[in-house]
Design an enzyme around this catalytic site. Structure first.
Site, PDB file in Angstrom:
ATOM      1  N   LYS A  72       0.735  -1.069   0.063  1.00  0.00           N
ATOM      2  CA  LYS A  72      -0.202  -0.046   0.151  1.00  0.00           C
ATOM      3  C   LYS A  72       0.836   1.113   0.198  1.00  0.00           C
ATOM      4  O   LYS A  72       0.546   2.162  -0.825  1.00  0.00           O
ATOM      5  CB  LYS A  72      -0.948  -0.128   0.961  1.00  0.00           C
ATOM      6  CG  LYS A  72      -1.864   1.030   1.434  1.00  0.00           C
ATOM      7  CD  LYS A  72      -3.017   0.736   2.297  1.00  0.00           C
ATOM      8  CE  LYS A  72      -2.695  -0.044   3.630  1.00  0.00           C
ATOM      9  NZ  LYS A  72      -2.182   0.893   4.612  1.00  0.00           N
ATOM     10  N   THR A  74       4.072   1.631  -0.887  1.00  0.00           N
ATOM     11  CA  THR A  74       4.827   1.697  -2.204  1.00  0.00           C
ATOM     12  C   THR A  74       3.998   2.061  -3.362  1.00  0.00           C
ATOM     13  O   THR A  74       4.338   2.778  -4.144  1.00  0.00           O
ATOM     14  CB  THR A  74       5.092   0.048  -2.761  1.00  0.00           C
ATOM     15  OG1 THR A  74       5.892  -0.413  -1.397  1.00  0.00           O
ATOM     16  CG2 THR A  74       6.075   0.123  -3.665  1.00  0.00           C
ATOM     17  N   ARG A  95       2.503   8.145   7.168  1.00  0.00           N
ATOM     18  CA  ARG A  95       2.874   8.347   8.442  1.00  0.00           C
ATOM     19  C   ARG A  95       4.299   7.812   8.815  1.00  0.00           C
ATOM     20  O   ARG A  95       4.938   7.382   7.802  1.00  0.00           O
ATOM     21  CB  ARG A  95       2.137   7.065   9.199  1.00  0.00           C
ATOM     22  CG  ARG A  95       0.524   7.379   9.232  1.00  0.00           C
ATOM     23  CD  ARG A  95      -0.098   6.260  10.039  1.00  0.00           C
ATOM     24  NE  ARG A  95      -0.075   4.912   8.999  1.00  0.00           N
ATOM     25  CZ  ARG A  95      -0.427   3.610   9.441  1.00  0.00           C
ATOM     26  NH1 ARG A  95      -0.797   3.657  10.798  1.00  0.00           N
ATOM     27  NH2 ARG A  95      -0.238   2.852   8.790  1.00  0.00           N
ATOM     28  N   LYS A 106       7.330  -6.459  11.189  1.00  0.00           N
ATOM     29  CA  LYS A 106       6.540  -5.707  10.123  1.00  0.00           C
ATOM     30  C   LYS A 106       7.650  -5.031   9.236  1.00  0.00           C
ATOM     31  O   LYS A 106       7.421  -4.889   8.139  1.00  0.00           O
ATOM     32  CB  LYS A 106       5.622  -4.543  10.610  1.00  0.00           C
ATOM     33  CG  LYS A 106       5.118  -3.944   9.563  1.00  0.00           C
ATOM     34  CD  LYS A 106       3.575  -3.122  10.384  1.00  0.00           C
ATOM     35  CE  LYS A 106       3.038  -2.080   9.344  1.00  0.00           C
ATOM     36  NZ  LYS A 106       3.932  -0.772   9.123  1.00  0.00           N
ATOM     37  N   ALA A 274      -2.978   1.952  13.528  1.00  0.00           N
ATOM     38  CA  ALA A 274      -4.212   1.703  12.687  1.00  0.00           C
ATOM     39  C   ALA A 274      -5.385   0.831  13.333  1.00  0.00           C
ATOM     40  O   ALA A 274      -6.550   0.887  12.756  1.00  0.00           O
ATOM     41  CB  ALA A 274      -3.925   1.099  11.515  1.00  0.00           C
ATOM     42  N   PHE A 382       3.737  -8.460  -8.822  1.00  0.00           N
ATOM     43  CA  PHE A 382       4.784  -9.337  -8.536  1.00  0.00           C
ATOM     44  C   PHE A 382       5.225 -10.277  -9.624  1.00  0.00           C
ATOM     45  O   PHE A 382       4.438 -10.431 -10.885  1.00  0.00           O
ATOM     46  CB  PHE A 382       4.595 -10.066  -7.526  1.00  0.00           C
ATOM     47  CG  PHE A 382       4.392  -9.592  -6.160  1.00  0.00           C
ATOM     48  CD1 PHE A 382       5.368  -9.858  -5.186  1.00  0.00           C
ATOM     49  CD2 PHE A 382       3.212  -8.709  -5.647  1.00  0.00           C
ATOM     50  CE1 PHE A 382       5.292  -9.376  -3.959  1.00  0.00           C
ATOM     51  CE2 PHE A 382       3.290  -8.009  -4.366  1.00  0.00           C
ATOM     52  CZ  PHE A 382       4.264  -8.373  -3.579  1.00  0.00           C
ATOM     53  N   TRP A 410       7.028  -0.851  -8.458  1.00  0.00           N
ATOM     54  CA  TRP A 410       7.966  -1.322  -7.464  1.00  0.00           C
ATOM     55  C   TRP A 410       9.407  -1.636  -8.411  1.00  0.00           C
ATOM     56  O   TRP A 410      10.436  -1.273  -7.921  1.00  0.00           O
ATOM     57  CB  TRP A 410       7.538  -2.689  -6.964  1.00  0.00           C
ATOM     58  CG  TRP A 410       8.444  -3.113  -6.015  1.00  0.00           C
ATOM     59  CD1 TRP A 410       8.320  -2.934  -4.448  1.00  0.00           C
ATOM     60  CD2 TRP A 410       9.434  -4.222  -6.058  1.00  0.00           C
ATOM     61  NE1 TRP A 410       9.294  -3.701  -3.897  1.00  0.00           N
ATOM     62  CE2 TRP A 410      10.079  -4.368  -4.753  1.00  0.00           C
ATOM     63  CE3 TRP A 410      10.151  -4.823  -7.048  1.00  0.00           C
ATOM     64  CZ2 TRP A 410      11.289  -4.909  -4.400  1.00  0.00           C
ATOM     65  CZ3 TRP A 410      11.158  -5.569  -6.851  1.00  0.00           C
ATOM     66  CH2 TRP A 410      11.701  -5.829  -5.452  1.00  0.00           C
TER      67      TRP A 410
END
Length: 557
Positions: A72, A74, A95, A106, A274, A382, A410
């Protein structure tokens, strides 16, 4: 071998932060530099642009997160670069990263591949000291509460009912429940206490929702820190901590400006949890960006059921802002996982599993439509994705009346996401956005919880003890009835069971506890098991973070 995120970030050709600021028309004297590549934007400059019209706000959200990763942040970064690449004046708002997850499981929060914000190492570590300021302000209040009791307890605080815990920006399970003030008379009265992670602090939520320092001080003063024996609340302002806390947070209130790998402006500011809080960057940064750019791309934490709902119902409502379009991020891998494929087998083509897993995506599409903002699905590419699998997602989205675009930011940076950038512009210029929150302010607190549970999660009913319903009623009687609801639950599922993927039906949402965040301005409903102080995993990321022979940081991701 493919380069790691940190290797790509280290090779970035960064521009001096003054040049990045110039893209948004920020004079260098209004940038308060932290080194050469990051700066805070002065409060005076922010004040001076308030009469300008707002640009267009774009929200990036996602399906329910899976261990396969959605990308997200990215996509948020890539889309910001993509909009700049097609000639739009665009800025990004995300954030700040918490040290706890960084050293845990994470990882960081700067994007990935060729869609990153730099300096990645600084952003994921101490950055500009905002989290330290929040931690210190929070714990100053803790110290002042204990000190007040020590010196005679003039306010009559019931020591068994102190609601204010301490915080630290680290995953440390040993601190969840502790005993404090042992060791004799001079150390105070022994008591049960505990720590949360800094991002779960109400001070963090307040910093992210406050409009200016005056608003910040008022909200801090409004926080409920304890109760007396007659159950009447004791506020932060009664302890007289609000002024000093505001002083500690003065610089932290100013948004941080950094840049993407393609030297486009990015604001990185604030970072509330979140699932326990509202999971969005600061109102200050978002509103400032809207005055300086034509397009502002921001994100909301976790899946759309948590992040987007809170963005719309808490942040937009409180800040008076309204997005013009939503990008819903999904991956073929996550669709397969939702379709029952194990993580080890995600590299093998399985079109049927993709189709089955699209149920989760479909529910998010339906939910977003309830807020009146047009949506486009971004398929984060991907290398293992096959054409047939991608087409299955696109076909499914078409059947739901929305378009899906394959994004390759990406691997290719802005070049891989120009089609999506143009689609977002088309949605904005189409003028179909008509944002509306899910429920009105006037609705009762328990009804608001039920509305979210039934409309967004699709639960059959909400289960809550009489004492919880009585507590909500008491808060309504005390004048807190108009506050929005912030539901705290697992991010992995529409239900409170993290293992229940897809688009479940036929379940209940249990409300275990309710908390009043009177300063932040919302009521937290805790559903299922939620940790406000995470622990480290068996093999934490911190085991492989180190300095190499060149003095460079390795192992951050």
């Amino acid at each position: 071998m493919a380069k790691t995120d940190i290797q790509i970030a280290r090779e970035a050709k960064k521009k001096p932060i003054q040049e990045v600021g110039q893209k948004l028309g920020i004079p260098s004297e209004h940038l308060l530099p932290f080194g050469h590549d990051k700066a805070k934007v002065s409060a005076d400059f922010i004040q001076s642009v308030q009469d300008r019209p707002d640009g267009n706000l774009i929200l990036v959200t996602a399906i329910n997160p899976t261990p396969a990763g959605e990308g997200k942040t990215t996509t948020t970064v890539g889309l910001g670069d993509g909009l700049n690449a097609i000639g739009k004046k665009a800025a990004i708002c995300i954030r700040e990263a918490s040290l706890g997850p960084n050293f845990g499981m994470k990882g960081g929060a700067a994007g990935g591949g060729y869609a990153q914000i730099v300096p990645m190492e600084d952003m994921n570590l101490h950055f500009t000291g905002d989290f330290h300021a929040i931690t210190t302000a929070h714990n100053l209040l803790s110290a002042m509460i204990d000190n007040h009791i020590y010196w005679g307890n003039e306010l009559g605080i019931d020591q068994r009912r102190i609601a204010w815990r301490r915080v630290i920006d680290m995953n440390d399970r040993a601190l969840r429940q502790i005993t404090s003030s042992l060791g004799g008379v001079s150390n105070g009265f022994p008591a049960e206490a505990g720590f949360d992670i800094t991002v779960a602090s109400e001070v963090m939520a307040i910093l992210c929702l406050a409009n200016d320092l005056k608003d910040l001080e008022k909200r801090l003063g409004d926080m409920i820190v304890a109760y007396r024996r007659d159950r009447s609340p004791v506020y932060c302002r009664d302890i007289k901590a609000d002024g000093a806390m505001t002083v500690l947070l003065k610089d932290a209130m100013q948004p941080n400006l950094v840049q993407t790998l393609e030297n486009n402006p990015a604001f990185v500011h604030g970072g509330p949890f979140a699932n326990i809080a509202h999971g969005c960057n600061t109102v200050m940064a978002t509103k400032t960006a809207l005055k300086l750019a034509d397009y502002v791309v921001t994100e909301a934490g976790f899946g759309a059921d948590l992040g987007a709902e809170k963005f719309f119902d808490i942040k937009c409502r409180k800040a008076g802002i309204a997005p013009k379009a939503v990008v819903l991020v999904a991956t073929v891998r996550a669709m397969k996982m939702n379709g029952g494929v194990k993580k080890d087998n995600l590299g093998q083509e399985n079109v049927d599993a993709v189709k089955k897993g699209c149920e989760n995506l479909g529910r998010h599409i339906e939910n977003l439509a309830k807020f009146g903002v047009p949506c486009v699905v971004g398929i984060n590419h991907f290398v293992t994705d096959t054409d047939a699998e991608v087409q299955a997602v696109k076909d499914y989205c078409s059947s739901k009346g929305v378009e899906a675009v394959l994004n390759k930011h990406w691997a290719d940076g802005s070049k891989g996401i120009t089609e999506m950038a143009q689609k977002v512009v088309d949605l904005v210029e189409g003028g179909k956005a008509n944002y509306k929150p899910l429920y009105p302010d006037e609705m009762g607190l328990f009804e608001k919880i039920e509305t979210i549970a039934k409309e967004i999660y699709r639960a059959d009913k909400v289960v809550a003890d009489k004492k919880i319903k009585d507590q909500l009623k008491a808060w309504e009687d005390d004048g807190y009835g108009k506050l929005p609801i912030c539901i705290a639950k697992t991010q992995y599922s529409f239900t409170t069971d993290p293992n229940w993927r897809g688009a479940p039906t036929g379940f209940e949402i249990p409300v275990r506890e309710v908390r009043l965040s009177a300063g932040a301005g919302f009521v937290v409903a805790i559903c299922g098991e939620i940790m406000t102080m995470p622990g480290l995993p068996k093999k934490p990321a911190s085991e492989v973070i180190r300095l190499n022979d060149q003095g460079e940081i390795e192992g951050l991701f």
